[in-house]
Design a protein around this motif. Sequence first.
Motif, mmCIF file in Angstrom:
data_model
loop_
_atom_site.group_PDB
_atom_site.id
_atom_site.type_symbol
_atom_site.label_atom_id
_atom_site.label_comp_id
_atom_site.label_asym_id
_atom_site.label_seq_id
_atom_site.Cartn_x
_atom_site.Cartn_y
_atom_site.Cartn_z
ATOM 1 N N GLN A 1 -13.693 15.848 -18.857
ATOM 2 C CA GLN A 1 -13.740 15.455 -17.453
ATOM 3 C C GLN A 1 -14.739 14.325 -17.187
ATOM 4 O O GLN A 1 -15.574 14.001 -18.028
ATOM 5 C CB GLN A 1 -14.075 16.672 -16.579
ATOM 6 N N GLN A 2 -14.657 13.782 -15.989
ATOM 7 C CA GLN A 2 -15.533 12.706 -15.539
ATOM 8 C C GLN A 2 -16.995 13.112 -15.724
ATOM 9 O O GLN A 2 -17.401 14.188 -15.299
ATOM 10 C CB GLN A 2 -15.229 12.451 -14.064
ATOM 11 N N GLY A 3 -17.782 12.286 -16.411
ATOM 12 C CA GLY A 3 -19.200 12.560 -16.646
ATOM 13 C C GLY A 3 -19.474 13.468 -17.829
ATOM 14 O O GLY A 3 -20.624 13.676 -18.205
ATOM 15 N N ALA A 4 -18.432 14.017 -18.441
ATOM 16 C CA ALA A 4 -18.596 14.929 -19.580
ATOM 17 C C ALA A 4 -18.709 14.146 -20.881
ATOM 18 O O ALA A 4 -18.278 12.996 -20.972
ATOM 19 C CB ALA A 4 -17.424 15.898 -19.639
ATOM 20 N N VAL A 5 -19.273 14.810 -21.908
ATOM 21 C CA VAL A 5 -19.476 14.171 -23.208
ATOM 22 C C VAL A 5 -19.005 15.111 -24.316
ATOM 23 O O VAL A 5 -19.370 16.289 -24.332
ATOM 24 C CB VAL A 5 -20.968 13.825 -23.443
ATOM 25 N N ILE A 6 -18.189 14.563 -25.219
ATOM 26 C CA ILE A 6 -17.899 15.202 -26.501
ATOM 27 C C ILE A 6 -18.442 14.246 -27.546
ATOM 28 O O ILE A 6 -18.072 13.067 -27.558
ATOM 29 C CB ILE A 6 -16.389 15.444 -26.725
ATOM 30 N N SER A 7 -19.334 14.724 -28.420
ATOM 31 C CA SER A 7 -20.020 13.805 -29.316
ATOM 32 C C SER A 7 -20.368 14.462 -30.638
ATOM 33 O O SER A 7 -20.671 15.661 -30.687
ATOM 34 C CB SER A 7 -21.308 13.311 -28.643
ATOM 35 N N SER A 8 -20.330 13.675 -31.705
ATOM 36 C CA SER A 8 -20.920 14.093 -32.978
ATOM 37 C C SER A 8 -22.258 13.387 -33.065
ATOM 38 O O SER A 8 -22.349 12.180 -32.871
ATOM 39 C CB SER A 8 -20.023 13.729 -34.157
ATOM 40 N N GLY B 1 -14.420 10.996 -19.396
ATOM 41 C CA GLY B 1 -15.864 10.939 -19.636
ATOM 42 C C GLY B 1 -16.162 10.063 -20.836
ATOM 43 O O GLY B 1 -15.716 8.921 -20.912
ATOM 44 N N SER B 2 -16.871 10.642 -21.814
ATOM 45 C CA SER B 2 -17.234 9.911 -23.036
ATOM 46 C C SER B 2 -16.944 10.765 -24.256
ATOM 47 O O SER B 2 -17.350 11.925 -24.317
ATOM 48 C CB SER B 2 -18.725 9.560 -23.029
ATOM 49 N N ILE B 3 -16.228 10.176 -25.211
ATOM 50 C CA ILE B 3 -16.022 10.777 -26.522
ATOM 51 C C ILE B 3 -16.664 9.818 -27.511
ATOM 52 O O ILE B 3 -16.239 8.662 -27.633
ATOM 53 C CB ILE B 3 -14.527 10.988 -26.830
ATOM 54 N N LEU B 4 -17.706 10.300 -28.203
ATOM 55 C CA LEU B 4 -18.548 9.430 -29.021
ATOM 56 C C LEU B 4 -18.696 10.013 -30.416
ATOM 57 O O LEU B 4 -18.875 11.223 -30.574
ATOM 58 C CB LEU B 4 -19.934 9.306 -28.386
ATOM 59 N N SER B 5 -18.652 9.143 -31.422
ATOM 60 C CA SER B 5 -18.856 9.604 -32.784
ATOM 61 C C SER B 5 -19.892 8.738 -33.477
ATOM 62 O O SER B 5 -19.836 7.513 -33.404
ATOM 63 C CB SER B 5 -17.548 9.565 -33.572
ATOM 64 N N PRO C 1 -18.225 5.691 -13.547
ATOM 65 C CA PRO C 1 -18.199 4.846 -14.743
ATOM 66 C C PRO C 1 -16.876 4.998 -15.484
ATOM 67 O O PRO C 1 -16.283 6.079 -15.508
ATOM 68 C CB PRO C 1 -19.354 5.392 -15.587
ATOM 69 N N ALA C 2 -16.434 3.907 -16.077
ATOM 70 C CA ALA C 2 -15.185 3.932 -16.849
ATOM 71 C C ALA C 2 -15.336 4.866 -18.037
ATOM 72 O O ALA C 2 -16.406 4.962 -18.636
ATOM 73 C CB ALA C 2 -14.843 2.528 -17.324
ATOM 74 N N PRO C 3 -14.280 5.574 -18.399
ATOM 75 C CA PRO C 3 -14.345 6.456 -19.563
ATOM 76 C C PRO C 3 -14.489 5.651 -20.855
ATOM 77 O O PRO C 3 -14.066 4.496 -20.928
ATOM 78 C CB PRO C 3 -13.024 7.215 -19.518
ATOM 79 N N VAL C 4 -15.077 6.307 -21.867
ATOM 80 C CA VAL C 4 -15.383 5.636 -23.127
ATOM 81 C C VAL C 4 -14.929 6.504 -24.295
ATOM 82 O O VAL C 4 -15.185 7.708 -24.326
ATOM 83 C CB VAL C 4 -16.903 5.376 -23.258
ATOM 84 N N MET C 5 -14.252 5.856 -25.251
ATOM 85 C CA MET C 5 -13.998 6.425 -26.576
ATOM 86 C C MET C 5 -14.644 5.459 -27.551
ATOM 87 O O MET C 5 -14.190 4.318 -27.683
ATOM 88 C CB MET C 5 -12.498 6.549 -26.848
ATOM 89 N N GLN C 6 -15.730 5.906 -28.212
ATOM 90 C CA GLN C 6 -16.509 4.974 -29.026
ATOM 91 C C GLN C 6 -16.858 5.596 -30.371
ATOM 92 O O GLN C 6 -17.233 6.757 -30.453
ATOM 93 C CB GLN C 6 -17.791 4.585 -28.303
ATOM 94 N N SER C 7 -16.757 4.758 -31.399
ATOM 95 C CA SER C 7 -17.042 5.176 -32.756
ATOM 96 C C SER C 7 -17.997 4.193 -33.406
ATOM 97 O O SER C 7 -17.898 2.989 -33.197
ATOM 98 C CB SER C 7 -15.729 5.220 -33.544
ATOM 99 N N MET C 8 -18.910 4.724 -34.221
ATOM 100 C CA MET C 8 -19.784 3.869 -35.018
ATOM 101 C C MET C 8 -19.084 3.460 -36.319
ATOM 102 O O MET C 8 -19.560 2.606 -37.034
ATOM 103 C CB MET C 8 -21.098 4.589 -35.336
ATOM 104 N N GLY C 9 -17.944 4.089 -36.605
ATOM 105 C CA GLY C 9 -17.124 3.766 -37.777
ATOM 106 C C GLY C 9 -15.720 3.431 -37.310
ATOM 107 O O GLY C 9 -15.525 2.896 -36.216
ATOM 108 N N ALA C 10 -14.732 3.780 -38.116
ATOM 109 C CA ALA C 10 -13.337 3.533 -37.744
ATOM 110 C C ALA C 10 -12.940 4.434 -36.584
ATOM 111 O O ALA C 10 -13.432 5.548 -36.445
ATOM 112 C CB ALA C 10 -12.421 3.786 -38.943
ATOM 113 N N LEU C 11 -12.045 3.922 -35.752
ATOM 114 C CA LEU C 11 -11.511 4.694 -34.631
ATOM 115 C C LEU C 11 -10.004 4.769 -34.823
ATOM 116 O O LEU C 11 -9.328 3.745 -34.794
ATOM 117 C CB LEU C 11 -11.871 4.029 -33.302
#
Length: 181
Positions: free
Chosen positions: A65-72, A102-106, A129-139
Amino acid sequence: FNITNGLARHITDLTIPSGVTAFRDAALGNLNIVGALTNSGNLLAITSNSSVSTAVISAANIANQQGAVISSLGANNTFGINTALQQLNLSLFAAQNILNSGSILSSGNLNLSAGESITNALVSSIAAPAPVMQSMGALNIYSGIGAITNAGLIQSTASNINISAEVSRNIVLNNMNGLIQ
């Protein structure tokens, strides 16, 4: 709260409320949710074992959801949580849909796989804020029916972005108001 194996085996649907942080140690194995995962807080994947390099979370549907974070989290994380690796890959699998507002970050590679659609967009007209799907490696993004919508940011900071679908399907990518980089 910590999602242990004892707790995980009793979960059918998992809802994490706003202001709540849940942790899952990838060294315990995959987190498999039979029903829906709805996150309005923080769902953080860590590893206590340096030989476990990928955290896997699966559910029928995943809604961040908006403002939520799933992250490694890597070892140097802002939550002050000890983890054995600098980079932890994150894989999210949904039998049906993945919706991110929200944000999904790895801290490593990010793998998103849905049997149906993947959407990275706000679901309401409220300014946020716009939602984000972001990876420090391959996505890696896989949609079984080839339906991907992005009205936010899809970003790999250090590698490629790969988008795929079933061999017999066309990929339909709606990137209106979105950025892929």
